[in-house]
Design a protein around this motif. Structure first.
Motif, PDB file in Angstrom:
ATOM      1  N   ILE A  80     -52.911  13.573 -69.454  1.00  0.00           N
ATOM      2  CA  ILE A  80     -52.464  12.901 -68.231  1.00  0.00           C
ATOM      3  C   ILE A  80     -50.955  13.052 -68.052  1.00  0.00           C
ATOM      4  CG2 ILE A  80     -52.197  10.643 -67.120  1.00  0.00           C
ATOM      5  CD1 ILE A  80     -54.971   9.931 -68.310  1.00  0.00           C
ATOM      6  N   ILE A  81     -50.187  12.786 -69.109  1.00  0.00           N
ATOM      7  CA  ILE A  81     -48.734  12.903 -68.938  1.00  0.00           C
ATOM      8  C   ILE A  81     -48.321  14.355 -68.711  1.00  0.00           C
ATOM      9  CG2 ILE A  81     -48.207  10.777 -70.170  1.00  0.00           C
ATOM     10  CD1 ILE A  81     -47.183  12.492 -72.504  1.00  0.00           C
ATOM     11  N   GLU A  82     -49.026  15.293 -69.344  1.00  0.00           N
ATOM     12  CA  GLU A  82     -48.709  16.704 -69.110  1.00  0.00           C
ATOM     13  C   GLU A  82     -49.002  17.104 -67.671  1.00  0.00           C
ATOM     14  OE1 GLU A  82     -50.880  18.612 -72.256  1.00  0.00           O
ATOM     15  OE2 GLU A  82     -49.342  18.098 -73.742  1.00  0.00           O
ATOM     16  N   GLN A  88     -43.916  18.239 -61.738  1.00  0.00           N
ATOM     17  CA  GLN A  88     -42.510  17.859 -61.688  1.00  0.00           C
ATOM     18  C   GLN A  88     -42.312  16.347 -61.551  1.00  0.00           C
ATOM     19  OE1 GLN A  88     -43.304  21.085 -60.141  1.00  0.00           O
ATOM     20  NE2 GLN A  88     -42.605  21.582 -62.194  1.00  0.00           N
ATOM     21  N   GLY A  89     -43.257  15.577 -62.061  1.00  0.00           N
ATOM     22  CA  GLY A  89     -43.130  14.126 -62.074  1.00  0.00           C
ATOM     23  C   GLY A  89     -42.544  13.647 -63.388  1.00  0.00           C
ATOM     24  N   ARG A  90     -42.040  12.434 -63.343  1.00  0.00           N
ATOM     25  CA  ARG A  90     -41.484  11.794 -64.539  1.00  0.00           C
ATOM     26  C   ARG A  90     -42.086  10.391 -64.638  1.00  0.00           C
ATOM     27  NH1 ARG A  90     -35.544  12.359 -62.218  1.00  0.00           N
ATOM     28  NH2 ARG A  90     -36.782  11.629 -60.471  1.00  0.00           N
ATOM     29  N   PHE A  91     -42.078   9.837 -65.831  1.00  0.00           N
ATOM     30  CA  PHE A  91     -42.470   8.455 -66.034  1.00  0.00           C
ATOM     31  C   PHE A  91     -41.177   7.640 -66.058  1.00  0.00           C
ATOM     32  CE2 PHE A  91     -46.132  10.748 -67.375  1.00  0.00           C
ATOM     33  CZ  PHE A  91     -47.199   9.918 -67.048  1.00  0.00           C
ATOM     34  N   LEU A  92     -41.046   6.715 -65.101  1.00  0.00           N
ATOM     35  CA  LEU A  92     -39.814   5.949 -64.958  1.00  0.00           C
ATOM     36  C   LEU A  92     -40.078   4.466 -65.181  1.00  0.00           C
ATOM     37  CD1 LEU A  92     -38.485   7.585 -61.657  1.00  0.00           C
ATOM     38  CD2 LEU A  92     -38.062   8.302 -64.018  1.00  0.00           C
ATOM     39  N   ASN A  93     -39.146   3.820 -65.836  1.00  0.00           N
ATOM     40  CA  ASN A  93     -39.250   2.380 -66.077  1.00  0.00           C
ATOM     41  C   ASN A  93     -38.034   1.697 -65.458  1.00  0.00           C
ATOM     42  OD1 ASN A  93     -40.859   0.298 -67.445  1.00  0.00           O
ATOM     43  ND2 ASN A  93     -38.977  -0.063 -68.603  1.00  0.00           N
ATOM     44  N   TRP A  94     -38.275   0.594 -64.742  1.00  0.00           N
ATOM     45  CA  TRP A  94     -37.180  -0.154 -64.128  1.00  0.00           C
ATOM     46  C   TRP A  94     -36.428  -0.916 -65.206  1.00  0.00           C
ATOM     47  CZ3 TRP A  94     -34.390   0.016 -60.044  1.00  0.00           C
ATOM     48  CH2 TRP A  94     -33.555  -1.058 -59.717  1.00  0.00           C
ATOM     49  N   ASN A  95     -35.107  -0.739 -65.243  1.00  0.00           N
ATOM     50  CA  ASN A  95     -34.254  -1.426 -66.203  1.00  0.00           C
ATOM     51  C   ASN A  95     -33.351  -2.382 -65.438  1.00  0.00           C
ATOM     52  OD1 ASN A  95     -32.325  -2.291 -68.024  1.00  0.00           O
ATOM     53  ND2 ASN A  95     -32.177  -0.316 -69.049  1.00  0.00           N
ATOM     54  N   LYS A 108     -43.288   7.081 -75.209  1.00  0.00           N
ATOM     55  CA  LYS A 108     -43.469   5.924 -74.317  1.00  0.00           C
ATOM     56  C   LYS A 108     -44.372   6.279 -73.141  1.00  0.00           C
ATOM     57  CE  LYS A 108     -41.227   2.351 -75.884  1.00  0.00           C
ATOM     58  NZ  LYS A 108     -41.951   1.129 -76.231  1.00  0.00           N
ATOM     59  N   SER A 109     -44.252   7.498 -72.626  1.00  0.00           N
ATOM     60  CA  SER A 109     -45.098   7.939 -71.517  1.00  0.00           C
ATOM     61  C   SER A 109     -46.558   7.971 -71.945  1.00  0.00           C
ATOM     62  CB  SER A 109     -44.672   9.326 -71.037  1.00  0.00           C
ATOM     63  OG  SER A 109     -43.354   9.297 -70.559  1.00  0.00           O
ATOM     64  N   ARG A 110     -46.829   8.510 -73.149  1.00  0.00           N
ATOM     65  CA  ARG A 110     -48.197   8.547 -73.659  1.00  0.00           C
ATOM     66  C   ARG A 110     -48.732   7.142 -73.882  1.00  0.00           C
ATOM     67  NH1 ARG A 110     -51.678   7.478 -77.061  1.00  0.00           N
ATOM     68  NH2 ARG A 110     -50.189   6.478 -78.423  1.00  0.00           N
ATOM     69  N   GLU A 111     -47.872   6.262 -74.369  1.00  0.00           N
ATOM     70  CA  GLU A 111     -48.266   4.866 -74.582  1.00  0.00           C
ATOM     71  C   GLU A 111     -48.663   4.212 -73.250  1.00  0.00           C
ATOM     72  OE1 GLU A 111     -45.926   0.831 -75.699  1.00  0.00           O
ATOM     73  OE2 GLU A 111     -45.524   2.546 -77.006  1.00  0.00           O
ATOM     74  N   LYS A 112     -47.896   4.470 -72.192  1.00  0.00           N
ATOM     75  CA  LYS A 112     -48.215   3.906 -70.871  1.00  0.00           C
ATOM     76  C   LYS A 112     -49.558   4.437 -70.370  1.00  0.00           C
ATOM     77  CE  LYS A 112     -44.400   1.538 -69.870  1.00  0.00           C
ATOM     78  NZ  LYS A 112     -44.374   0.114 -69.533  1.00  0.00           N
ATOM     79  N   ALA A 113     -49.821   5.729 -70.574  1.00  0.00           N
ATOM     80  CA  ALA A 113     -51.092   6.309 -70.148  1.00  0.00           C
ATOM     81  C   ALA A 113     -52.246   5.723 -70.958  1.00  0.00           C
ATOM     82  CB  ALA A 113     -51.064   7.833 -70.289  1.00  0.00           C
TER      83      ALA A 113
END
Length: 138
Positions: A80-82, A88-95, A108-113
């Motif tokens: 999924i993350i691949e 050309q997408g990224r996994f973004l987290n609001w800080n 972290k991206s794999r963990e979210k998926a």
């Protein structure tokens, strides 16, 4: 092969709802990015990248739940993350500390998926009520 669940995914190419919101590095949020965090949960659900991500989760859910093997579950979440990265997408987290989006690393991206696959179909722990004492009897 553990990627057939993603064979029909289409990433939408409509204008990003988050134009004008930038990452720490100054780049803009893109349509294919997947947004996490509490910046704007409603807006995050409507973001094109999040819609595509949920579609991928839906397509892979049965395959993910049908195995007890951690190695296969990891392959499914990595696929999924691949796929997001291929588009050309990224996994973004609001800080909130820096009032900006930050790019998540591969782990972290794999963990979210994986969490999204695990929790699909479960009710959220907290759903704010739209009823208040003022509007109950309106």
């Amino acid at each position: 092969q553990h990627e057939p669940c993603l064979s029909a995914i289409i990433v939408p190419s409509i204008a990003a709802m988050n134009r004008g919101i930038y990452l720490v590095d100054g780049s803009a949020v893109k349509d294919n990015d997947v947004l996490f965090g509490c910046h704007s949960p409603v807006q995050n659900r409507k973001h094109p990248g999040n819609k595509a991500f949920r579609q991928m989760i839906d397509m892979c859910y049965q395959q993910y739940q049908s195995t007890d093997r951690k190695s296969i579950k990891m392959k499914i979440s990595f696929s999924i993350i691949e796929r997001v990265w291929e588009n050309q997408g990224r996994f973004l987290n609001w800080n909130p500390a820096v009032n900006s989006w930050q790019v998540l690393d591969k782990a972290k991206s794999r963990e979210k998926a994986a969490v999204a696959l695990k929790n699909k179909g479960k009710k959220p722990k907290y759903v704010p009520s739209l009823l208040t004492p003022d509007n109950v009897f309106e």
